[in-house]
Design a protein around this motif. Structure first.
Motif, PDB file in Angstrom:
ATOM      1  N   ALA A 154      15.090 -65.825 -58.595  1.00  0.00           N
ATOM      2  CA  ALA A 154      14.281 -65.399 -57.117  1.00  0.00           C
ATOM      3  C   ALA A 154      14.910 -65.817 -55.748  1.00  0.00           C
ATOM      4  N   LEU A 163      15.056 -56.982 -57.015  1.00  0.00           N
ATOM      5  CA  LEU A 163      14.408 -56.389 -57.260  1.00  0.00           C
ATOM      6  C   LEU A 163      14.770 -55.328 -58.323  1.00  0.00           C
ATOM      7  N   ARG A 166      13.519 -57.059 -61.054  1.00  0.00           N
ATOM      8  CA  ARG A 166      11.835 -56.489 -61.295  1.00  0.00           C
ATOM      9  C   ARG A 166      12.034 -55.696 -62.077  1.00  0.00           C
ATOM     10  N   SER A 176       4.380 -56.401 -64.627  1.00  0.00           N
ATOM     11  CA  SER A 176       5.005 -57.202 -63.256  1.00  0.00           C
ATOM     12  C   SER A 176       5.794 -58.190 -63.371  1.00  0.00           C
ATOM     13  N   GLU A 178       5.651 -59.870 -60.836  1.00  0.00           N
ATOM     14  CA  GLU A 178       4.683 -60.500 -59.878  1.00  0.00           C
ATOM     15  C   GLU A 178       3.793 -61.258 -60.380  1.00  0.00           C
ATOM     16  N   GLU A 179       3.050 -60.287 -61.375  1.00  0.00           N
ATOM     17  CA  GLU A 179       1.398 -60.347 -61.793  1.00  0.00           C
ATOM     18  C   GLU A 179       1.646 -61.613 -63.403  1.00  0.00           C
ATOM     19  N   VAL A 195       5.435 -66.717 -56.533  1.00  0.00           N
ATOM     20  CA  VAL A 195       5.485 -65.595 -56.711  1.00  0.00           C
ATOM     21  C   VAL A 195       5.598 -64.386 -54.941  1.00  0.00           C
ATOM     22  N   GLY A 196       5.172 -65.176 -54.120  1.00  0.00           N
ATOM     23  CA  GLY A 196       6.290 -65.109 -52.534  1.00  0.00           C
ATOM     24  C   GLY A 196       8.373 -65.156 -52.762  1.00  0.00           C
ATOM     25  N   SER A 199       8.505 -62.110 -55.045  1.00  0.00           N
ATOM     26  CA  SER A 199       7.718 -60.084 -54.668  1.00  0.00           C
ATOM     27  C   SER A 199       9.115 -60.139 -53.370  1.00  0.00           C
ATOM     28  N   TYR A 201      12.023 -59.082 -50.616  1.00  0.00           N
ATOM     29  CA  TYR A 201      12.625 -58.582 -50.408  1.00  0.00           C
ATOM     30  C   TYR A 201      13.874 -59.136 -48.774  1.00  0.00           C
ATOM     31  N   THR A 248       9.162 -67.941 -48.454  1.00  0.00           N
ATOM     32  CA  THR A 248       9.746 -66.752 -48.909  1.00  0.00           C
ATOM     33  C   THR A 248       9.827 -65.751 -48.040  1.00  0.00           C
ATOM     34  N   THR A 249       9.865 -65.501 -46.915  1.00  0.00           N
ATOM     35  CA  THR A 249      10.400 -63.595 -46.400  1.00  0.00           C
ATOM     36  C   THR A 249      11.230 -64.182 -45.586  1.00  0.00           C
TER      37      THR A 249
END
Length: 373
Positions: A154, A163, A166, A176, A178-179, A195-196, A199, A201, A248-249
């Motif tokens: 990740a 991506l 994933r 997915s 993420e799930e 999770v972050g 997930s 991008y 995460t962002t």
């Protein structure tokens, strides 16, 4: 041509028998008869027909030409298009599934058997990178391993590579990523962080808002200080909404600046403040996340040093193969430099001292040691 490829596929999957001593045997004569007419269409890399024929023979159960495969590892380093051609040249082994040439399950086992002395290196090397990352993540989630590999996938891949992994996960496992992370890690304090991370991008440009980076360094410091003062330790840091948002962002250049300001403010790197203040997985997950995002070469050099230690366990040793394969085309030169700086010895010398035979030679090819000579 198509019929012959189908015959070849059946030869691999249908001519396996169990010997009297429970050994798996291939009908090598059938495979050889089928391979020879296909040679012209399978020569995909160079003009040296004899060399390519040896490569192809090695994949047919005919007695692997290991030195030639080691040579290919060195020559194809940082040339992913050649590996893509390799996959397309074996439609029985790899089939197109969307954007990837997916390795068929039954043939993955054959590859592992043919190249057993390479300790799974050739299987990982042959896969499309997105499929490889998806399978690594799935293995971690379903075998209850620590999340280090998940953090690697990740946090050290580009936005498009993550991506792609994933998307490959969708195709391979009908869920997915993420799930699966959210479900498998639901009882862990670092669940929202993981999770972050998977997930994300992230923006990959160079622009950084220095003022925001400085403010977020303060926020990270406050979270670490508050957790230590309250006796909650790192579980509280991993669950802190601001910490999760930042890690995460934000872009990786932004995080490098943020961690730089953290050190200026507190006199220590943030990972140093995280070490020794938490329980096993919580501490490791946070430290791994910070290093993978901002100092991946330093992180991977530590992973490889741990794999080469006397007494390293099975999972640690597996990391040597994983890092050599996944980073060979990316930042292995930086990893070698970081290894020398941190441990005072060349990575290739450490590998040569611990690994043996063609597996050692394959590792040295992937880390670029042969390129240096």
């Amino acid at each position: 041509m198509g019929d012959e490829v189908q015959q070849l596929t059946r030869a691999f999957s249908g001519t396996v028998s169990i010997c009297h001593r429970n050994e798996t045997c291939f009908d090598r004569s059938i495979i050889l008869q089928l391979l020879l007419p296909l040679m012209p269409s399978l020569i995909i890399i160079s003009c040296d027909d004899q060399l390519n024929a040896k490569r192809i023979e090695g994949l047919g159960g005919l007695g692997v030409d290991e030195p030639t495969m080691v040579s290919a590892l060195a020559r194809w380093r940082k040339q992913p298009e050649k590996r893509s051609g390799f996959r397309k040249g074996f439609p029985g082994f790899f089939k197109s599934h969307g954007d990837i040439d997916r390795c068929e399950e039954e043939y993955m086992l054959h590859l592992a058997a043919e190249f057993a002395r390479f300790k799974n290196l050739m299987v990982l090397w042959a896969m499309h990178p997105w499929e490889r990352d998806a399978r690594l993540a799935h293995h971690v989630l379903h075998q209850h391993h620590p999340p280090a590999i998940l953090v690697e996938v990740a946090s050290t891949r580009s936005a498009d590579e993550l991506l792609g992994a994933r998307r490959a996960y969708h195709q391979l496992f009908h869920h997915s990523l993420e799930e699966d992370v959210a479900y498998r890690a639901k009882d862990k304090p670092y669940c929202n962080l993981l999770v972050g991370l998977v997930s994300a991008y992230r923006y990959e440009g160079p622009r950084v808002n220095e003022e925001v980076a400085r403010e977020e360094a303060k926020a990270l410091g406050a979270a670490v200080k508050s957790a230590a003062a309250g006796g909650k330790k790192l579980a509280a840091v991993a669950e802190n909404g601001e910490v999760v948002r930042i890690l995460t962002t934000r872009s990786k250049p932004h995080l490098v600046e943020t961690f730089k300001y953290y050190k200026e403010m507190h006199g220590r790197r943030i990972e140093e403040d995280l070490v020794g203040h938490g329980h096993g997985e919580e501490e490791e997950t946070l430290v791994e996340t910070v290093l993978c995002l901002a100092a991946p070469a330093r992180y991977f050099s530590k992973v490889m040093e741990g794999a080469l230690r006397d007494g390293a366990d099975h999972h640690a040793k597996e990391a040597l193969t994983r890092v050599a394969v996944t980073r060979s085309d990316h930042d292995m030169d930086e990893i070698r430099d970081a290894y020398l700086e941190q441990f005072g010895v060349k990575l290739e010398d450490a590998i040569a001292a611990k690994a043996h035979g063609h597996y050692r030679d394959a590792l040295l090819s992937l880390v670029g040691a042969h390129h240096q000579q």
